[in-house]
Design a protein around this motif. Structure first.
Motif, PDB file in Angstrom:
ATOM      1  N   ILE A   1      23.672   8.856  -5.993  1.00  0.00           N
ATOM      2  CA  ILE A   1      22.309   8.221  -5.193  1.00  0.00           C
ATOM      3  C   ILE A   1      22.177   6.805  -5.831  1.00  0.00           C
ATOM      4  N   PRO A   2      22.211   5.884  -4.969  1.00  0.00           N
ATOM      5  CA  PRO A   2      21.663   4.424  -5.544  1.00  0.00           C
ATOM      6  C   PRO A   2      20.172   4.362  -5.762  1.00  0.00           C
ATOM      7  N   ALA A   3      19.754   3.952  -6.775  1.00  0.00           N
ATOM      8  CA  ALA A   3      18.435   4.048  -7.059  1.00  0.00           C
ATOM      9  C   ALA A   3      18.021   2.913  -7.999  1.00  0.00           C
ATOM     10  N   PHE A   4      17.399   1.821  -7.448  1.00  0.00           N
ATOM     11  CA  PHE A   4      16.771   0.843  -8.328  1.00  0.00           C
ATOM     12  C   PHE A   4      15.515   0.491  -8.548  1.00  0.00           C
ATOM     13  N   SER A   5      14.748   0.972  -7.297  1.00  0.00           N
ATOM     14  CA  SER A   5      13.542   0.376  -7.087  1.00  0.00           C
ATOM     15  C   SER A   5      12.599   1.195  -8.099  1.00  0.00           C
ATOM     16  N   VAL A   6      11.747   0.413  -8.668  1.00  0.00           N
ATOM     17  CA  VAL A   6      10.679   1.052  -9.462  1.00  0.00           C
ATOM     18  C   VAL A   6       9.689   1.931  -8.695  1.00  0.00           C
ATOM     19  N   GLY A   7       9.508   3.183  -8.858  1.00  0.00           N
ATOM     20  CA  GLY A   7       8.708   4.085  -8.229  1.00  0.00           C
ATOM     21  C   GLY A   7       9.767   5.107  -7.352  1.00  0.00           C
ATOM     22  N   ARG A   8      10.615   4.660  -6.742  1.00  0.00           N
ATOM     23  CA  ARG A   8      11.514   5.348  -5.964  1.00  0.00           C
ATOM     24  C   ARG A   8      12.492   6.218  -6.942  1.00  0.00           C
ATOM     25  N   THR A   9      12.819   5.586  -7.949  1.00  0.00           N
ATOM     26  CA  THR A   9      13.768   6.254  -9.233  1.00  0.00           C
ATOM     27  C   THR A   9      12.932   7.702  -9.701  1.00  0.00           C
TER      28      THR A   9
ATOM     29  N   VAL B   1       0.727  -1.250   0.077  1.00  0.00           N
ATOM     30  CA  VAL B   1      -0.023   0.113  -0.059  1.00  0.00           C
ATOM     31  C   VAL B   1       0.929   1.121   0.029  1.00  0.00           C
ATOM     32  N   GLY B   2       0.641   2.235  -0.876  1.00  0.00           N
ATOM     33  CA  GLY B   2       1.270   3.353  -1.077  1.00  0.00           C
ATOM     34  C   GLY B   2       0.988   4.492   0.125  1.00  0.00           C
ATOM     35  N   GLN B   3       1.526   5.471  -0.113  1.00  0.00           N
ATOM     36  CA  GLN B   3       1.366   6.816   0.832  1.00  0.00           C
ATOM     37  C   GLN B   3       0.198   7.775   0.354  1.00  0.00           C
ATOM     38  N   TYR B   4      -0.435   8.293   1.104  1.00  0.00           N
ATOM     39  CA  TYR B   4      -1.358   9.365   0.693  1.00  0.00           C
ATOM     40  C   TYR B   4      -0.472  10.540   0.334  1.00  0.00           C
ATOM     41  N   GLY B   5      -1.048  11.471  -0.650  1.00  0.00           N
ATOM     42  CA  GLY B   5      -0.466  12.524  -1.080  1.00  0.00           C
ATOM     43  C   GLY B   5       1.019  12.384  -1.942  1.00  0.00           C
ATOM     44  N   ASP B   6       1.028  11.309  -2.428  1.00  0.00           N
ATOM     45  CA  ASP B   6       2.303  10.904  -3.133  1.00  0.00           C
ATOM     46  C   ASP B   6       2.469  11.960  -4.394  1.00  0.00           C
ATOM     47  N   LEU B   7       4.069  12.242  -4.733  1.00  0.00           N
ATOM     48  CA  LEU B   7       4.303  13.000  -5.542  1.00  0.00           C
ATOM     49  C   LEU B   7       3.615  12.711  -7.076  1.00  0.00           C
ATOM     50  N   LEU B   8       3.473  11.157  -7.307  1.00  0.00           N
ATOM     51  CA  LEU B   8       3.201  10.960  -8.925  1.00  0.00           C
ATOM     52  C   LEU B   8       2.009  10.024  -8.890  1.00  0.00           C
ATOM     53  N   LEU B   9       1.682   9.634  -7.857  1.00  0.00           N
ATOM     54  CA  LEU B   9       0.709   8.521  -7.708  1.00  0.00           C
ATOM     55  C   LEU B   9      -0.823   8.681  -7.218  1.00  0.00           C
ATOM     56  N   ARG B  10      -1.703   8.299  -7.458  1.00  0.00           N
ATOM     57  CA  ARG B  10      -3.007   8.599  -6.950  1.00  0.00           C
ATOM     58  C   ARG B  10      -2.844   8.110  -5.515  1.00  0.00           C
ATOM     59  N   SER B  11      -3.597   8.580  -4.281  1.00  0.00           N
ATOM     60  CA  SER B  11      -3.576   7.900  -3.410  1.00  0.00           C
ATOM     61  C   SER B  11      -4.352   6.594  -3.166  1.00  0.00           C
ATOM     62  N   PRO B  12      -4.039   5.610  -2.067  1.00  0.00           N
ATOM     63  CA  PRO B  12      -4.649   4.456  -2.067  1.00  0.00           C
ATOM     64  C   PRO B  12      -5.972   4.664  -2.039  1.00  0.00           C
ATOM     65  N   GLN B  13      -6.951   3.783  -2.581  1.00  0.00           N
ATOM     66  CA  GLN B  13      -8.497   3.836  -2.476  1.00  0.00           C
ATOM     67  C   GLN B  13      -8.885   2.881  -1.490  1.00  0.00           C
ATOM     68  N   GLU B  14     -10.194   3.238  -0.896  1.00  0.00           N
ATOM     69  CA  GLU B  14     -10.704   2.504   0.157  1.00  0.00           C
ATOM     70  C   GLU B  14     -11.208   1.198  -0.658  1.00  0.00           C
ATOM     71  N   PHE B  15     -10.994   0.017   0.124  1.00  0.00           N
ATOM     72  CA  PHE B  15     -11.560  -1.208  -0.695  1.00  0.00           C
ATOM     73  C   PHE B  15     -12.957  -1.619   0.104  1.00  0.00           C
ATOM     74  N   PRO B  16     -13.520  -2.441  -0.610  1.00  0.00           N
ATOM     75  CA  PRO B  16     -14.964  -2.991   0.127  1.00  0.00           C
ATOM     76  C   PRO B  16     -14.666  -3.595   1.543  1.00  0.00           C
ATOM     77  N   GLN B  17     -15.709  -3.283   2.231  1.00  0.00           N
ATOM     78  CA  GLN B  17     -15.635  -4.277   3.518  1.00  0.00           C
ATOM     79  C   GLN B  17     -15.401  -5.662   3.386  1.00  0.00           C
ATOM     80  N   ALA B  18     -14.406  -6.081   4.124  1.00  0.00           N
ATOM     81  CA  ALA B  18     -13.720  -7.256   4.174  1.00  0.00           C
ATOM     82  C   ALA B  18     -14.098  -8.159   5.419  1.00  0.00           C
ATOM     83  N   ASP B  19     -14.139  -9.774   5.208  1.00  0.00           N
ATOM     84  CA  ASP B  19     -14.294 -10.640   6.490  1.00  0.00           C
ATOM     85  C   ASP B  19     -12.946 -10.907   6.656  1.00  0.00           C
ATOM     86  N   TYR B  20     -12.090 -11.051   5.664  1.00  0.00           N
ATOM     87  CA  TYR B  20     -10.597 -11.298   6.050  1.00  0.00           C
ATOM     88  C   TYR B  20      -9.679 -10.321   5.062  1.00  0.00           C
ATOM     89  N   ILE B  21      -8.597 -10.005   5.908  1.00  0.00           N
ATOM     90  CA  ILE B  21      -7.753  -9.179   5.174  1.00  0.00           C
ATOM     91  C   ILE B  21      -6.292  -9.620   5.443  1.00  0.00           C
TER      92      ILE B  21
END
Length: 267
Positions: free
Chosen positions: A247-255, A189-209
């Motif tokens: 800056i060592p940067a290899f992770s998709v998203g961080r770079t 799950v990502g962070q809210y207010g990310d520079l490039l991506l939409r914030s995580p959306q609420e998922f439906p009510q679940a019995d098991y997570i």
């Protein structure tokens, strides 16, 4: 319904969770490669702990290798089902899996040279580039928020997880023996207010997570102070001391975030 955990349990890599329904249908959530675990890594990646040929569906939360990296091996060991992911996850998985195959080939070239000197037989990669290309034929792209029937009594819905492009929380509605069960697998799950991506959306009510907990014991810093701290490091190293910042940067998203920040810094 039974759930078995074959990775990313008591560690943060190799995500693989097998859901077995009462009628024998098997749904695998992610098929990640174990990474960075020393000598145990190769052994853990060589065996799944379940029969790949018995898996009917693979649902991929996102393309990072610790969630997708063993898909070609799953197919090589007998998987003939369908792989579901978002369109972006499908496209990014191809890029990352090809890169993974290339890295394995490079590492083995060096390792097998040493093995040859010791009179040992060469080792083989988990998979090669042609295996990755064959793997892509199994993918079916699914849109966010679009309920998709997998089989009788099983419906899949992806919700944007805001982690990397294409990332999703996996929501399954399972009806068996007259009972409906809502199962959610968070993925990463990502962070809210990310520079490039939409914030995580609420998922439906679940019995098991099934929920990631990599950062469950800490709070993230705000993005703006991080950018300011980044700027101060660059000014001190490059302007004041006339040096360089590496800056060592290899992770998709961080770079991508680093490039975005650099492009917007007031230098």
């Amino acid at each position: 319904m039974k759930i078995a955990f074959h990775g990313a349990a008591r560690n943060v890599t190799g995500s693989k969770h097998l859901v077995t329904l009462n009628n024998g249908t098997k749904i695998l959530l992610d098929c990640g490669m174990f990474q960075g675990m020393g000598q145990e890594t190769d052994e853990m990646n060589s065996e799944f702990g379940f029969d790949a040929a018995e898996v009917n569906f693979l649902i991929l939360s996102h393309a990072h290798i610790d969630h997708s990296g063993l898909i070609p091996r799953l197919i090589a060991q007998g998987f003939k089902g369908v792989i579901f992911g978002t369109q972006a996850t499908k496209e990014l998985s191809k890029i990352l899996l090809l890169d993974s195959a290339k890295i394995q080939a490079g590492d083995l070239k060096y390792e097998n040279k040493k093995r040859q000197q010791r009179g040992l037989p060469p080792e083989k990669a988990l998979y090669e580039e042609e295996d990755v290309l064959s793997t892509m034929e199994y993918f079916v792209a699914v849109d966010y928020q679009n309920p998709t029937r997998l089989t009788d009594g099983v419906t899949l819905q992806f919700i944007d997880a805001g982690h990397i492009i294409g990332s999703a929380s996996v929501n399954l509605t399972i009806v068996e023996d007259g009972k409906t069960t809502q199962l959610c697998f968070s993925g990463d799950v990502g962070q809210y207010g990310d520079l490039l991506l939409r914030s995580p959306q609420e998922f439906p009510q679940a019995d098991y997570i099934l929920l990631e907990s990599t950062y469950g014991d800490r709070l993230h810093k705000d993005a703006q102070p991080t950018e300011e701290a980044f700027l101060q490091v660059i000014l001190k190293a490059c302007v004041e001391k006339k040096g360089k910042v590496i800056i060592p940067a290899f992770s998709v998203g961080r770079t991508q975030e680093l490039l975005y920040i650099l492009n917007n810094l007031d230098l």
